[in-house]
Design a protein around this motif. Structure first.
Motif, PDB file in Angstrom:
ATOM      1  N   LEU A   3      86.335 125.381 -17.625  1.00 51.86           N
ATOM      2  CA  LEU A   3      84.942 125.207 -17.232  1.00 51.86           C
ATOM      3  C   LEU A   3      84.060 125.384 -18.459  1.00 51.86           C
ATOM      4  O   LEU A   3      84.499 125.888 -19.494  1.00 51.86           O
ATOM      5  CB  LEU A   3      84.583 126.239 -16.165  1.00 51.86           C
ATOM      6  N   MET A   4      82.822 124.964 -18.330  1.00 48.55           N
ATOM      7  CA  MET A   4      81.848 125.126 -19.412  1.00 48.55           C
ATOM      8  C   MET A   4      80.514 125.505 -18.788  1.00 48.55           C
ATOM      9  O   MET A   4      80.278 125.256 -17.612  1.00 48.55           O
ATOM     10  CB  MET A   4      81.718 123.840 -20.216  1.00 48.55           C
ATOM     11  N   ILE A   5      79.660 126.118 -19.584  1.00 50.31           N
ATOM     12  CA  ILE A   5      78.328 126.475 -19.116  1.00 50.31           C
ATOM     13  C   ILE A   5      77.341 125.592 -19.853  1.00 50.31           C
ATOM     14  O   ILE A   5      77.356 125.504 -21.081  1.00 50.31           O
ATOM     15  CB  ILE A   5      78.035 127.970 -19.357  1.00 50.31           C
ATOM     16  N   THR A   6      76.498 124.908 -19.084  1.00 54.90           N
ATOM     17  CA  THR A   6      75.534 123.976 -19.675  1.00 54.90           C
ATOM     18  C   THR A   6      74.251 124.705 -20.072  1.00 54.90           C
ATOM     19  O   THR A   6      74.046 125.868 -19.721  1.00 54.90           O
ATOM     20  CB  THR A   6      75.195 122.846 -18.687  1.00 54.90           C
ATOM     21  N   ILE A  33      81.938 130.034 -22.206  1.00 53.87           N
ATOM     22  CA  ILE A  33      83.271 130.243 -21.653  1.00 53.87           C
ATOM     23  C   ILE A  33      84.298 129.927 -22.723  1.00 53.87           C
ATOM     24  O   ILE A  33      84.262 128.855 -23.327  1.00 53.87           O
ATOM     25  CB  ILE A  33      83.507 129.355 -20.418  1.00 53.87           C
ATOM     26  N   ASP A  34      85.204 130.858 -22.971  1.00 55.56           N
ATOM     27  CA  ASP A  34      86.307 130.647 -23.907  1.00 55.56           C
ATOM     28  C   ASP A  34      87.350 129.796 -23.185  1.00 55.56           C
ATOM     29  O   ASP A  34      87.991 130.269 -22.238  1.00 55.56           O
ATOM     30  CB  ASP A  34      86.912 131.978 -24.327  1.00 55.56           C
ATOM     31  N   PRO A  35      87.544 128.542 -23.594  1.00 53.86           N
ATOM     32  CA  PRO A  35      88.486 127.667 -22.891  1.00 53.86           C
ATOM     33  C   PRO A  35      89.929 128.144 -22.975  1.00 53.86           C
ATOM     34  O   PRO A  35      90.752 127.775 -22.142  1.00 53.86           O
ATOM     35  CB  PRO A  35      88.304 126.316 -23.578  1.00 53.86           C
ATOM     36  N   ASN A  36      90.238 128.991 -23.950  1.00 57.20           N
ATOM     37  CA  ASN A  36      91.594 129.523 -24.059  1.00 57.20           C
ATOM     38  C   ASN A  36      91.875 130.592 -23.014  1.00 57.20           C
ATOM     39  O   ASN A  36      93.036 130.927 -22.764  1.00 57.20           O
ATOM     40  CB  ASN A  36      91.834 130.094 -25.460  1.00 57.20           C
ATOM     41  N   LEU A  37      90.821 131.144 -22.417  1.00 54.02           N
ATOM     42  CA  LEU A  37      90.985 132.166 -21.392  1.00 54.02           C
ATOM     43  C   LEU A  37      90.630 131.673 -19.986  1.00 54.02           C
ATOM     44  O   LEU A  37      90.938 132.338 -19.007  1.00 54.02           O
ATOM     45  CB  LEU A  37      90.118 133.391 -21.720  1.00 54.02           C
ATOM     46  N   LEU A  61      83.187 121.376 -14.784  1.00 48.27           N
ATOM     47  CA  LEU A  61      84.424 121.211 -15.539  1.00 48.27           C
ATOM     48  C   LEU A  61      84.100 120.655 -16.908  1.00 48.27           C
ATOM     49  O   LEU A  61      83.182 119.855 -17.056  1.00 48.27           O
ATOM     50  CB  LEU A  61      85.360 120.249 -14.807  1.00 48.27           C
ATOM     51  N   ASP A  62      84.829 121.077 -17.907  1.00 47.76           N
ATOM     52  CA  ASP A  62      84.644 120.579 -19.264  1.00 47.76           C
ATOM     53  C   ASP A  62      85.482 119.312 -19.420  1.00 47.76           C
ATOM     54  O   ASP A  62      86.708 119.382 -19.481  1.00 47.76           O
ATOM     55  CB  ASP A  62      85.089 121.636 -20.271  1.00 47.76           C
TER      56      ASP A  62
END
Length: 82
Positions: A3-6, A33-37, A61-62
């Protein structure tokens, strides 16, 4: 997908404590959001908890980080084993 935060984020701080993997943290201007976590809460919950509590719906979603449910589960297993 991670996920990502806009940039619609209002820094309300409700998402950070909800993340079971500790993937959300305060960035320079908004939360990130750290995509690795990020496992989209796979392994913990049926749905991403940050999306459930976000009052402005700014956690999509990223699209640059596609991951299958199986990949997310494998990431969850690595994170929880550490």
């Amino acid at each position: 997908m991670a996920l990502m935060i806009t940039d619609e984020c209002i820094n309300c701080d409700v998402c950070e404590p909800e993340c079971p993997n500790g993937a959300i943290s305060a960035g320079e201007e908004i939360y990130v959001i750290d995509p690795n976590l990020c496992t989209e809460c796979v392994g913990h919950y049926d749905e991403p908890q940050c999306q459930q509590v976000c009052p402005v719906d700014c956690i999509p979603l990223d699209p640059e980080r596609p991951e299958s449910r199986e990949e997310l589960m494998a990431k969850y297993e690595i994170i929880t084993a550490a």
